[in-house]
Design a protein around this motif. Structure first.
Motif, PDB file in Angstrom:
ATOM      1  N   TYR A 266      -7.573   1.694  -1.118  1.00 14.33           N
ATOM      2  CA  TYR A 266      -6.443   1.204  -0.336  1.00 14.33           C
ATOM      3  C   TYR A 266      -6.434   1.549   1.085  1.00 14.33           C
ATOM      4  N   ILE A 267      -6.902   2.444   1.419  1.00 12.26           N
ATOM      5  CA  ILE A 267      -7.048   2.845   2.713  1.00 12.26           C
ATOM      6  C   ILE A 267      -7.967   1.790   3.681  1.00 12.26           C
TER       7      ILE A 267
ATOM      8  N   TYR B 164      -7.326   5.584  -3.648  1.00  9.47           N
ATOM      9  CA  TYR B 164      -6.647   5.755  -2.502  1.00  9.47           C
ATOM     10  C   TYR B 164      -7.583   5.490  -1.373  1.00  9.47           C
TER      11      TYR B 164
ATOM     12  N   PHE C 258       0.445   7.294   6.841  1.00  3.85           N
ATOM     13  CA  PHE C 258       1.285   6.531   7.447  1.00  3.85           C
ATOM     14  C   PHE C 258       1.686   7.091   9.048  1.00  3.85           C
TER      15      PHE C 258
ATOM     16  N   LEU D 223       0.591   3.810  -2.804  1.00  2.00           N
ATOM     17  CA  LEU D 223       0.132   5.141  -2.574  1.00  2.00           C
ATOM     18  C   LEU D 223       0.852   6.205  -2.737  1.00  2.00           C
ATOM     19  N   SER D 224       2.231   5.842  -2.653  1.00  2.00           N
ATOM     20  CA  SER D 224       3.450   6.691  -2.881  1.00  2.00           C
ATOM     21  C   SER D 224       3.541   7.159  -4.587  1.00  2.00           C
TER      22      SER D 224
ATOM     23  N   VAL E 214      -7.673  11.467   4.949  1.00  2.00           N
ATOM     24  CA  VAL E 214      -7.532  11.089   3.544  1.00  2.00           C
ATOM     25  C   VAL E 214      -8.471  12.149   2.963  1.00  2.00           C
TER      26      VAL E 214
ATOM     27  N   THR F 118       0.583  10.225   1.400  1.00  2.00           N
ATOM     28  CA  THR F 118       0.874   8.938   1.911  1.00  2.00           C
ATOM     29  C   THR F 118       1.626   9.005   3.203  1.00  2.00           C
TER      30      THR F 118
ATOM     31  N   SER G 103       0.962  -1.292   0.061  1.00  2.00           N
ATOM     32  CA  SER G 103      -0.231  -0.139   0.006  1.00  2.00           C
ATOM     33  C   SER G 103       0.672   1.269  -0.044  1.00  2.00           C
ATOM     34  N   PHE G 104       2.022   1.331   0.953  1.00  2.00           N
ATOM     35  CA  PHE G 104       2.833   2.557   0.534  1.00  2.00           C
ATOM     36  C   PHE G 104       3.142   2.624  -0.508  1.00  2.00           C
TER      37      PHE G 104
END
Length: 588
Positions: A293-294, A290, A175, A163-164, A269, A171, A159-160
């Protein structure tokens, strides 16, 4: 068994990891399946992002063929996900059950090796709790612990990275909240772990109390003390309730705090994402992806949160398991131990001293004694003089503190425990019969013995006649601890068990003291028959039964104060004369 200090989770996991070794390939494939299910879950937001982006920027390019192809790919992924999940739920759980079984087997084996010293201080109910209920959570722990953390690790890293690529700053904001969540959960985890351990300990205490009550139920009823026992149980039960309250408060705080962080992450978000979208630093399709994914990330964290309670229960079970596994085996075979063979029965106490604990005074001090094969040695003296202790040293139920005990001129510490104890028969005052049949209890003296040998042993013990009068003869169920038999019947079965074992060395520990006169007469004759030709140590309660002993030892807290035959000691008019005269007066 007292509560001990808390062991670190890292140390406990290090002790636990070796139990995975026989199932390492099952674990590897289980984690591979976990990776497949995670990949299937992570692909969905990318598909949504692609379709949304095409719909907003290139609707004509989004053909039916592309849509159907994407749909078919996702269906295939879901089929893979289903198969992988089936493996994880079935084989993975079975692996956990096998590990639980292996641990229980290891724990039981370790308990068999611990000496009398451990059981002198242990509560059976506590030990029972550790070998049964404490390990129930291990199945789920063994399966889910590597699986859940592996899945969470993949999701967080993937995910990191994904999302990055959409927006690094958004992101980093999301995080940055994770460490705060971890710090908060660590605080509540500690409270839950402590509460769960106290809960396990209290369950053991309740087990011990119930066992004590049920085994002594006849005493309870004879004194009409049911209300006292109920009050004692109520106190322990309420103590368990209070511990559970503490555990559930910690768990509620844990879950509530996690929900707050869920909300903070979502609003971060939405707000930050909207601002970035306004500045055209993120597209609407990327923001939708996004959020998906969150959601995936938070679901993963939520699963870890839900697993945390299970994790702490599992760690508590492992901790209490490890506490017993770390109890040292203080009586074991020496590296150069040999088997005791062709036993004559010569026994020597060479300057033997013994005490039970480090701070205790000696129960026996500088005992020097030589016994020839076939001799009948009687031990008499006041309670606390060390008669039973001295006899318990011969089979190494305890080890001498100083000096040495020799059998056929070999230090018993240089003999294997199994060969030493196979050559020693013990008949105790408190007879223990296992819950089974008469046949099974006699056969215990020599597993696998023939029916003919069992009947012969029963006849030698004077037990065959009453056994045949039982409802099912040798197949009669004797009940818990032989409760369906009289004291004399139980004692004769225990003597038959030793006859079947046929040991050259015999220890009779006040074997008739709890019997009525008629039962004592029958059992005494059986014991005399049993003792013929064997080196015999008799701890005497009724002094008239040892008049024919070869040697009578008068044992007091000062050691062996008198030694000789009945005639010699009686004529000496010392301690033995006083004991014998007192006994005869009481019998009149």
């Amino acid at each position: 068994m007292s509560k001990t200090k808390k062991t670190s989770s890292v140390k406990l996991i290090k002790h636990f990891i070796p139990y995975f070794k026989p199932y390492k390939w099952i674990l590897v494939f289980d984690l591979f399946c976990a990776a497949l299910t995670t990949i299937c879950e992570l692909i969905l937001p990318l598909i949504v992002r692609y379709i949304t982006d095409m719909g907003m920027n290139n609707l004509e390019g989004l053909t039916v063929r592309i849509i159907l192809t994407i749909g078919m790919v996702y269906v295939v992924l879901r089929i893979i996900d289903m198969a992988a999940n089936y493996y994880m739920s079935s084989v993975g759980h079975i692996m956990g059950s096998r590990i639980e079984t292996d641990m229980r087997t290891a724990l039981f084996g370790h308990l068999q090796k611990l000496s009398y010293s451990y059981y002198d201080n242990a509560k059976v109910g506590q030990v029972m709790a550790r070998i049964t209920s404490d390990l129930f959570e291990v199945t789920e722990f063994a399966h889910h612990c590597p699986e859940e953390f592996f899945i969470a690790g993949i999701k967080i890293v993937a995910s990191f990275i994904i999302l990055s690529t959409m927006n690094i700053w958004l992101t980093l904001i999301v995080f940055a909240i994770l460490p705060l969540m971890l710090i908060s959960s660590r605080l509540f985890n500690k409270r839950m772990r402590d509460a769960f351990k106290d809960s396990r300990h209290q369950v053991g205490e309740i087990n011990a109390q119930v066992e004590d009550n049920l085994l002594g139920i006849r005493v309870v009823k004879s004194f009409a003390n049911e209300s006292i026992e109920e009050e004692k149980f109520k106190k322990g039960n309420l103590g368990f309730l209070n511990i559970k309250k503490r555990a559930y408060r910690a768990m509620a705080g844990f879950h509530s705090t996690t929900r707050i962080f869920d909300g903070v992450m979502y609003i971060a978000v939405v707000v930050a994402g909207a601002l970035f979208m306004k500045e055209k630093k993120i597209t609407p399709a990327e923001l939708i992806a996004y959020l998906l994914y969150i959601t995936t990330l938070l679901n993963s964290i939520r699963r870890i949160v839900e697993f945390t309670e299970q994790f702490q229960r599992g760690m508590t079970g492992i901790e209490r398991f490890q506490e017993i596994m770390e109890v040292p085996i203080d009586i074991k075979n020496a590296d150069d131990a040999i088997d005791l063979k062709d036993v004559k029965g010569d026994i020597e106490f060479d300057n033997v001293s013994f005490h039970y604990n480090e701070d205790d005074v000696n129960v026996l001090s500088e005992i020097k004694l030589k016994v020839k094969a076939g001799d009948n040695i009687a031990l008499v003296g006041p309670s606390g003089g060390g008669k039973t202790t001295l006899c318990s040293l011969i089979p190494r139920f305890y080890d001498v503190t100083e000096g040495a005990i020799k059998v056929d001129n070999i230090d018993i510490r240089h003999l294997t425990l199994e060969s030493l104890r196979k050559n020693i028969g013990v008949v105790q005052q408190d007879v223990y019969l296992f819950a089974g049949t008469v046949y099974e209890n006699i056969e215990y003296g020599m597993p696998g013995a023939s029916m003919e040998d069992i009947i012969k042993s029963a006849k030698l013990a004077g037990a065959h006649e009453f056994i045949m009068q039982l409802p099912d003869g040798y197949d009669t169920y004797v009940g818990e601890r032989g409760v369906r038999l009289s004291g004399g019947q139980k004692q004769r079965i225990s003597i038959a068990r030793v006859f079947l074992k046929n040991p050259p060395i015999l220890i009779l520990d006040e074997a008739t003291s709890a019997l009525d006169n008629e039962s004592e007469r029958i059992v005494q004759q059986s014991l005399e028959d049993l003792a013929k030709g064997r080196t015999t140590f008799t701890i005497a309660h009724r002094l008239t039964t040892i008049r024919n002993a070869d040697i009578i030892l008068v044992l007091t807290e000062k050691g062996i104060e008198e030694q000789g035959s009945h005639k010699e000691l009686f004529e000496k008019q010392g301690i033995y004369h006083a004991l014998y005269s007192m006994y005869n007066e009481n019998m009149e």
